[in-house]
Write a protein that holds these residues in place. Structure first.
Motif, PDB file in Angstrom:
ATOM      1  N   ARG A   1      10.274   3.959   0.033  1.00 40.97           N
ATOM      2  CA  ARG A   1      10.256   4.198   1.477  1.00 40.97           C
ATOM      3  C   ARG A   1      11.231   3.281   2.199  1.00 40.97           C
ATOM      4  NH1 ARG A   1       4.426   4.644   4.084  1.00 40.97           N
ATOM      5  NH2 ARG A   1       5.815   5.173   5.823  1.00 40.97           N
ATOM      6  N   LEU A   2      11.311   2.015   1.778  1.00 40.39           N
ATOM      7  CA  LEU A   2      12.265   1.096   2.390  1.00 40.39           C
ATOM      8  C   LEU A   2      13.694   1.542   2.138  1.00 40.39           C
ATOM      9  CD1 LEU A   2      10.679  -2.400   1.596  1.00 40.39           C
ATOM     10  CD2 LEU A   2      10.832  -1.267   3.818  1.00 40.39           C
ATOM     11  N   SER A   3      13.956   2.029   0.928  1.00 40.40           N
ATOM     12  CA  SER A   3      15.305   2.494   0.605  1.00 40.40           C
ATOM     13  C   SER A   3      15.678   3.715   1.438  1.00 40.40           C
ATOM     14  CB  SER A   3      15.388   2.820  -0.893  1.00 40.40           C
ATOM     15  OG  SER A   3      16.648   3.336  -1.228  1.00 40.40           O
ATOM     16  N   GLU A   4      14.747   4.646   1.614  1.00 36.47           N
ATOM     17  CA  GLU A   4      15.023   5.838   2.420  1.00 36.47           C
ATOM     18  C   GLU A   4      15.212   5.482   3.887  1.00 36.47           C
ATOM     19  OE1 GLU A   4      11.758   8.372   1.687  1.00 36.47           O
ATOM     20  OE2 GLU A   4      12.462   9.056  -0.277  1.00 36.47           O
ATOM     21  N   ALA A   5      14.408   4.543   4.385  1.00 32.02           N
ATOM     22  CA  ALA A   5      14.557   4.128   5.781  1.00 32.02           C
ATOM     23  C   ALA A   5      15.892   3.438   6.009  1.00 32.02           C
ATOM     24  CB  ALA A   5      13.404   3.210   6.182  1.00 32.02           C
ATOM     25  N   ALA A   6      16.335   2.648   5.043  1.00 29.88           N
ATOM     26  CA  ALA A   6      17.618   1.953   5.187  1.00 29.88           C
ATOM     27  C   ALA A   6      18.787   2.922   5.156  1.00 29.88           C
ATOM     28  CB  ALA A   6      17.765   0.901   4.077  1.00 29.88           C
ATOM     29  N   GLN A   7      18.647   4.022   4.419  1.00 33.94           N
ATOM     30  CA  GLN A   7      19.719   5.010   4.329  1.00 33.94           C
ATOM     31  C   GLN A   7      19.642   6.060   5.429  1.00 33.94           C
ATOM     32  OE1 GLN A   7      19.440   6.642   0.407  1.00 33.94           O
ATOM     33  NE2 GLN A   7      19.916   4.710  -0.609  1.00 33.94           N
TER      34      GLN A   7
ATOM     35  N   SER B   1      -0.884 -10.639  -8.990  1.00 34.32           N
ATOM     36  CA  SER B   1      -0.194 -11.830  -8.493  1.00 34.32           C
ATOM     37  C   SER B   1       1.301 -11.588  -8.376  1.00 34.32           C
ATOM     38  CB  SER B   1      -0.474 -13.008  -9.424  1.00 34.32           C
ATOM     39  OG  SER B   1       0.212 -14.171  -8.993  1.00 34.32           O
ATOM     40  N   LEU B   2       1.886 -10.954  -9.389  1.00 35.32           N
ATOM     41  CA  LEU B   2       3.313 -10.651  -9.338  1.00 35.32           C
ATOM     42  C   LEU B   2       3.624  -9.644  -8.240  1.00 35.32           C
ATOM     43  CD1 LEU B   2       6.133 -10.978 -10.514  1.00 35.32           C
ATOM     44  CD2 LEU B   2       5.557  -9.264 -12.230  1.00 35.32           C
ATOM     45  N   ALA B   3       2.766  -8.634  -8.069  1.00 37.23           N
ATOM     46  CA  ALA B   3       2.980  -7.645  -7.016  1.00 37.23           C
ATOM     47  C   ALA B   3       2.880  -8.271  -5.632  1.00 37.23           C
ATOM     48  CB  ALA B   3       1.973  -6.506  -7.157  1.00 37.23           C
ATOM     49  N   LYS B   4       2.012  -9.263  -5.473  1.00 35.75           N
ATOM     50  CA  LYS B   4       1.872  -9.931  -4.175  1.00 35.75           C
ATOM     51  C   LYS B   4       3.150 -10.650  -3.791  1.00 35.75           C
ATOM     52  CE  LYS B   4       0.060 -13.931  -3.814  1.00 35.75           C
ATOM     53  NZ  LYS B   4      -0.820 -15.117  -3.859  1.00 35.75           N
ATOM     54  N   PHE B   5       3.831 -11.238  -4.762  1.00 36.00           N
ATOM     55  CA  PHE B   5       5.038 -12.001  -4.471  1.00 36.00           C
ATOM     56  C   PHE B   5       6.256 -11.110  -4.220  1.00 36.00           C
ATOM     57  CE2 PHE B   5       2.645 -15.477  -6.515  1.00 36.00           C
ATOM     58  CZ  PHE B   5       2.806 -16.439  -5.544  1.00 36.00           C
ATOM     59  N   THR B   6       6.114  -9.799  -4.358  1.00 36.53           N
ATOM     60  CA  THR B   6       7.211  -8.920  -3.951  1.00 36.53           C
ATOM     61  C   THR B   6       7.267  -8.760  -2.435  1.00 36.53           C
ATOM     62  OG1 THR B   6       5.809  -6.937  -4.121  1.00 36.53           O
ATOM     63  CG2 THR B   6       7.003  -7.626  -6.104  1.00 36.53           C
ATOM     64  N   THR B   7       6.158  -9.069  -1.728  1.00 37.09           N
ATOM     65  CA  THR B   7       6.019  -8.957  -0.267  1.00 37.09           C
ATOM     66  C   THR B   7       6.246  -7.531   0.235  1.00 37.09           C
ATOM     67  OG1 THR B   7       8.328  -9.502   0.260  1.00 37.09           O
ATOM     68  CG2 THR B   7       6.797 -11.345   0.024  1.00 37.09           C
ATOM     69  N   LEU B   8       6.158  -6.539  -0.651  1.00 41.09           N
ATOM     70  CA  LEU B   8       6.340  -5.157  -0.213  1.00 41.09           C
ATOM     71  C   LEU B   8       5.131  -4.629   0.537  1.00 41.09           C
ATOM     72  CD1 LEU B   8       8.053  -3.646  -3.389  1.00 41.09           C
ATOM     73  CD2 LEU B   8       9.120  -4.117  -1.177  1.00 41.09           C
ATOM     74  N   ASP B   9       4.003  -5.313   0.412  1.00 41.07           N
ATOM     75  CA  ASP B   9       2.796  -4.882   1.108  1.00 41.07           C
ATOM     76  C   ASP B   9       2.543  -5.674   2.376  1.00 41.07           C
ATOM     77  OD1 ASP B   9       2.343  -7.251  -0.177  1.00 41.07           O
ATOM     78  OD2 ASP B   9       0.285  -6.762  -0.776  1.00 41.07           O
ATOM     79  N   SER B  10       3.539  -6.380   2.878  1.00 46.01           N
ATOM     80  CA  SER B  10       3.368  -7.195   4.079  1.00 46.01           C
ATOM     81  C   SER B  10       4.620  -7.086   4.934  1.00 46.01           C
ATOM     82  CB  SER B  10       3.096  -8.666   3.704  1.00 46.01           C
ATOM     83  OG  SER B  10       4.217  -9.218   3.042  1.00 46.01           O
ATOM     84  N   VAL B  11       4.590  -7.763   6.073  1.00 43.39           N
ATOM     85  CA  VAL B  11       5.731  -7.751   6.994  1.00 43.39           C
ATOM     86  C   VAL B  11       6.525  -9.055   6.900  1.00 43.39           C
ATOM     87  CG1 VAL B  11       4.655  -6.149   8.602  1.00 43.39           C
ATOM     88  CG2 VAL B  11       4.231  -8.601   8.846  1.00 43.39           C
ATOM     89  N   LYS B  12       6.350  -9.800   5.822  1.00 43.36           N
ATOM     90  CA  LYS B  12       7.082 -11.054   5.652  1.00 43.36           C
ATOM     91  C   LYS B  12       8.551 -10.782   5.362  1.00 43.36           C
ATOM     92  CE  LYS B  12       3.158 -13.684   3.789  1.00 43.36           C
ATOM     93  NZ  LYS B  12       2.681 -14.458   2.619  1.00 43.36           N
ATOM     94  N   GLU B  13       9.353 -11.778   5.661  1.00 42.62           N
ATOM     95  CA  GLU B  13      10.774 -11.681   5.356  1.00 42.62           C
ATOM     96  C   GLU B  13      10.974 -11.680   3.845  1.00 42.62           C
ATOM     97  OE1 GLU B  13      14.891 -14.311   5.913  1.00 42.62           O
ATOM     98  OE2 GLU B  13      12.964 -15.023   6.693  1.00 42.62           O
ATOM     99  N   MET B  14      11.773 -10.754   3.361  1.00 40.51           N
ATOM    100  CA  MET B  14      12.032 -10.666   1.924  1.00 40.51           C
ATOM    101  C   MET B  14      13.195 -11.579   1.566  1.00 40.51           C
ATOM    102  SD  MET B  14      12.694  -7.361  -0.534  1.00 40.51           S
ATOM    103  CE  MET B  14      10.951  -6.958  -0.590  1.00 40.51           C
ATOM    104  N   LYS B  15      12.916 -12.572   0.751  1.00 35.56           N
ATOM    105  CA  LYS B  15      13.911 -13.536   0.315  1.00 35.56           C
ATOM    106  C   LYS B  15      14.395 -13.178  -1.084  1.00 35.56           C
ATOM    107  CE  LYS B  15      11.814 -17.194   3.118  1.00 35.56           C
ATOM    108  NZ  LYS B  15      11.199 -18.550   3.111  1.00 35.56           N
ATOM    109  N   PRO B  16      15.460 -13.850  -1.549  1.00 32.34           N
ATOM    110  CA  PRO B  16      15.968 -13.529  -2.896  1.00 32.34           C
ATOM    111  C   PRO B  16      14.922 -13.650  -3.995  1.00 32.34           C
ATOM    112  CG  PRO B  16      17.586 -14.809  -1.702  1.00 32.34           C
ATOM    113  CD  PRO B  16      16.372 -14.747  -0.820  1.00 32.34           C
TER     114      PRO B  16
END
Length: 211
Positions: A163-169, A112-127
């Motif tokens: 992967r997100l961090s590497e893509a951003a850099q 449940s906690l991992a789902k709310f990170t939205t790292l496994d989806s294309v949703k907008e990441m909010k604070p």
């Protein structure tokens, strides 16, 4: 007067006996006894806990801004407080489920906690999703020795975050290393590769070579 003194002495004695009885009625439990008491209680309570926390996190839309300020005025502050309380409660619940050896509760809470990170989806990441990532990493550090099979969603989130961090850099991702042959099959050869292709092959060794 003697009757008054007698009543006061009787009341003092009764109060002292009650205090002694109260002290005798409580004792500090050892580690094993604490688990025996908490395990059946938490086994009943963890289901409603997951439902209420998930609903609150899902319906809370407020968060903190880019510089840490709250958004939405008073409602934004309420949202930040709600998310903080929910995540603190969820991490404590995961800690209890892990230490009390309740695998079903542990896996459900971590998923449940991992789902709310939205790292496994294309949703907008909010604070609030960023706070969920921090909470998941905190769980990995604090309760890593008791997660057992529940490490899988934690490691998946860490991998996606990397992967997100590497893509951003602008760094090279795993696709360039593990999919290099297929990715480069349709690429246009450069000048160096063209010169290497035009170079004649070396002559075969002579049969008169002496050993």
């Amino acid at each position: 007067r003697k009757q008054a003194h007698a009543k006061k002495a009787s009341a003092d004695k009764a109060g002292g006996d009650a205090a002694k009885g109260g002290e005798a009625g409580f004792r500090r439990l050892s580690g094993g006894e604490v688990q025996e008491v908490l395990r059946p209680m938490f086994a009943v309570a963890w289901g409603p806990i997951v439902g209420s926390l998930s609903h609150t996190l899902e319906t809370t839309h407020s968060g903190t801004g880019a510089h840490g300020e709250s958004q939405g005025g008073a409602h934004g502050e309420d949202g930040v407080s709600s998310v903080s309380i929910c995540l603190e409660t969820m991490t404590d619940a995961i800690h209890l489920a892990a230490t009390l050896d309740l695998p079903t509760a542990r896996e459900t809470l971590i998923n449940s906690l991992a789902k709310f990170t939205t790292l496994d989806s294309v949703k907008e990441m909010k604070p609030k999703h960023v706070e969920c990532v921090k909470a998941l990493l905190q769980v990995a550090v604090r309760d890593g020795n008791h997660l057992a099979e529940s490490w899988e969603p934690v490691l998946q989130c860490i991998s996606r975050l990397s992967r997100l961090s590497e893509a951003a850099q602008g760094s090279a991702t795993d696709d360039l290393f593990f999919g290099g042959s297929s990715a480069n099959s349709g690429a246009t050869p450069g000048p160096g590769s063209q010169a290497a292709a035009a170079r004649p092959p070396p002559p075969p060794p002579s049969s008169s070579t002496s050993w």
